[in-house]
Design a protein around this motif. Structure first.
Motif: not given
Length: 633
Positions: A178-189
């Protein structure tokens, strides 16, 4: 809007710039910031039906003390529930030790939501279930304060699959596509990467681990993190985030699709999805509020820098026009005028449709959100009448008796409150078997306002998307009044293409303009065009999004807008209705004239501001032809 298309998400970020006791002394309460957050969220409640969330960061707490608080709700009244739960923890203090409520530092040491940095979110989900797990803000936790991340936003990304694969390639295991999880993990990475790089740098300089933590917090480069994280994003977004140590950011997409406004003075920085919310909550003039530049982030470092930084190269600005037509509250100074102009500009079409018979025409609006465009329509009718009055007065000025003059001067549009929505009845409808009969009674009408068989009834609406409520309910109800003609006027153009940037319009077959066009093709023996477009779209499925062409536009080319409107009128006229029914729409030219600074019109034109939009519209068309009742993204 007679068809229920739900609002977008909304964000509210508040950063206190003074010590906590400053606000207690100046405003007489330790809960000044919390109260302001309630206002900021409640004043944007129109932007979220599925849930809400609130997060808070406390600055400079001792190790072992909790410094991130979060509360979320998916109840029917989520904002109220959140703040009731937050405030409930202070009730015992109010009863047993009320003096402590005047000590903001004691409250900070003992209770959540008493820190310096707040992030609120109002959710309408276009993807995923309406569950607490899908409710923003999202939290990415870590024992290192500078690696903690809180994210919330108003966004939809079109290339979630592509971004998911990128995360897998770098060794992550995202829990959901999902884009919410993807965004969170991309910034988090990239937050993790920045932390590691700074750790190695300061360790090489001989700093202790304790010193390094403070140095990382001070030197964390949010611009670099966001630039790396957002490099591949395709979509519309206003993304807000907080780090555990107190940095904050709000990032806007390069095309400026989603709205973002902010205000700063010596006491606060505040960011919201709508401008008048800041004006109301903090009593500041409109000139003091800035719009976040597309492709930029507002960065608020815990210590020091506050300002905009470039994250993505700005593209041609394509700010969403639906914000102006419907989604944003009409209390914004510019939106109010734009909506009036949308109504006023329809007057020539209206007059032509009713054969200029104002004497035997009644004007109203459905639903309440169309009221502002209704005012504009009435103003346009007044202008037309004033010109006609002037012509007649000059023509007969030498022999115009007082009685005739007064009769001319008293001419005005006949305006009535025709329909009143019964909100309670809508909530009662639960069984599909009962729906059609019950939907027909959602609106009450004002009897005695129409001369039966003589009057035209003109109703203005924000937009007509599916037309379901018009056919099942509104037109039947209006016909009970006995008008000669029912004219439904849409202040928006025909909605022909799906959205993929945050609004719940994802299926081609849902749009009445598309249904009407398909019927016209069948009427004229041109159904082969559907297959031609399908084959072209299918051939592009494996292409990169940057190479995809929107061939779906071609389906509308054989017909004029008026021909499609006429077919829509036919399709939405229920059996047994006595009145003639006509539906007319705003033109694209009229939309652009009314909203010159918000040219994002892909719903109407098919001109998507990002490559992912073309991929989504082709997928939506393929799904329609293949009979798949599913979203295109």
């Amino acid at each position: 809007m007679s068809d229920a298309i739900k609002h977008e998400c909304g964000i509210a970020l508040l950063r206190l710039l003074k010590p906590l006791d400053y606000y207690q002394k100046k405003y007489g309460t330790s809960f000044w910031a919390l109260n302001k957050m309630y206002l900021l969220m409640e004043k944007q409640h129109n932007r979220g039906q599925d849930g809400a969330g609130l997060a808070n960061i406390k600055f400079d707490v001792e190790p072992g003390s909790r410094y991130i608080s979060r509360q979320r709700s998916v109840s029917s009244k989520p904002i109220a529930e959140i703040f009731e739960k937050v405030n409930a923890r202070f009730k015992d203090v109010e009863v047993n030790n009320p003096g402590k409520l005047e000590d903001p530092y004691w409250l900070k040491d003992n209770f959540g939501f008493t820190g310096e940095l707040f992030l609120g979110h109002l959710r309408y989900g276009t993807y995923g279930e309406n569950s607490i797990e899908n409710c923003h803000p999202f939290l990415r936790q870590n024992n290192w304060m500078t690696k903690n991340l809180v994210v919330a936003g108003n966004f939809n990304l079109t290339n979630v699959d592509e971004l998911f694969d990128l995360l897998v390639e770098i060794g992550q295991h995202p829990k959901q596509k999902a884009d919410t999880v993807t965004v969170l993990e991309k910034i988090g990475h990239f937050l993790d990467v920045e932390n590691e790089e700074l750790f190695r740098k300061f360790k090489a300089e001989g700093k202790s681990r304790q010193e390094i933590s403070s140095l990382i917090a001070k030197h964390l480069d949010l611009q670099k993190i966001l630039t790396n994280a957002a490099e591949s994003w395709d979509g519309g977004y206003a993304m807000a985030g907080l780090t555990g140590h107190g940095d904050a950011f709000v990032l806007r997409d390069p095309s400026g699709i989603r709205p973002t406004f902010y205000y700063q003075d010596e006491e606060i920085v505040v960011v919201t999805s709508e401008r008048p919310v800041i004006q109301t909550a903090f009593d500041v003039p409109i000139e003091s509020i800035k719009e976040l530049t597309p492709g930029h982030a507002l960065v608020i470092k815990k210590e020091g820098f506050i300002g905009e930084v470039k994250v993505r190269e700005p593209l041609e600005k394509k700010a969403c026009s639906f914000e102006r037509i419907y989604f944003s509250r009409g209390s914004d100074q510019d939106i109010y005028e734009e909506r009036k102009e949308l109504g006023r500009s329809l007057v020539p079409k209206i007059l032509e449709s009713i054969d200029y018979d104002l004497k035997n025409s009644v004007f109203s609006f459905i639903p309440n959100t169309a009221e502002t465009s209704f005012y504009g329509m009435v103003k346009g009718l007044d202008q037309y009448l004033n010109e006609k009055k002037k012509e007649k007065i000059f023509k007969h000025k030498d022999n115009l008796e007082d009685e005739k003059l007064l009769e001319l001067l008293s001419m005005s549009p006949r305006v009535e409150k025709i329909a009143i929505k019964d909100a309670k009845l809508r909530t009662f409808i639960t069984q599909d078997d009962d729906r059609d009969d019950m939907v027909a009674h959602i609106y009450d009408i004002t009897y005695g306002t129409i001369n039966k068989g003589v009057d035209n009834l003109v109703i203005i609406d924000d937009s007509i998307v599916r037309g379901t409520t018009l056919k099942q309910s509104i037109i039947r109800i209006l016909d009970r009044l006995g008008p000669k003609k029912i004219l439904v006027v849409s202040s928006a153009p025909q909605i022909r293409f799906p959205d993929c940037y945050g609004i719940d319009m994802a299926k081609m077959g849902d749009f009445i303009a598309f249904q009407a066009t398909v019927e016209l093709l069948r009427d004229r023996g041109q159904e082969n065009l559907i297959d031609e477009i399908y084959q072209k779209s299918k051939a592009q499925e494996s292409l990169p999004k940057e190479e995809v062409v929107n061939y779906v536009k071609d389906i509308y080319k054989p017909f004029t807008a008026d021909e499609i409107s006429a077919k829509i009128s036919e399709l939405l006229t229920p059996e047994g209705v006595n009145a003639e029914v006509e539906i007319i729409y705003q033109s694209l030219e009229g939309l652009h004239k009314a909203c010159p600074n918000h040219t994002g019109d892909w719903y109407f034109s098919g001109d998507y501001p990002t490559p992912g939009g073309n991929k989504v519209v082709n997928k939506a068309f393929i799904n329609y032809v293949e009979g798949k009742n599913e979203r295109a993204y």
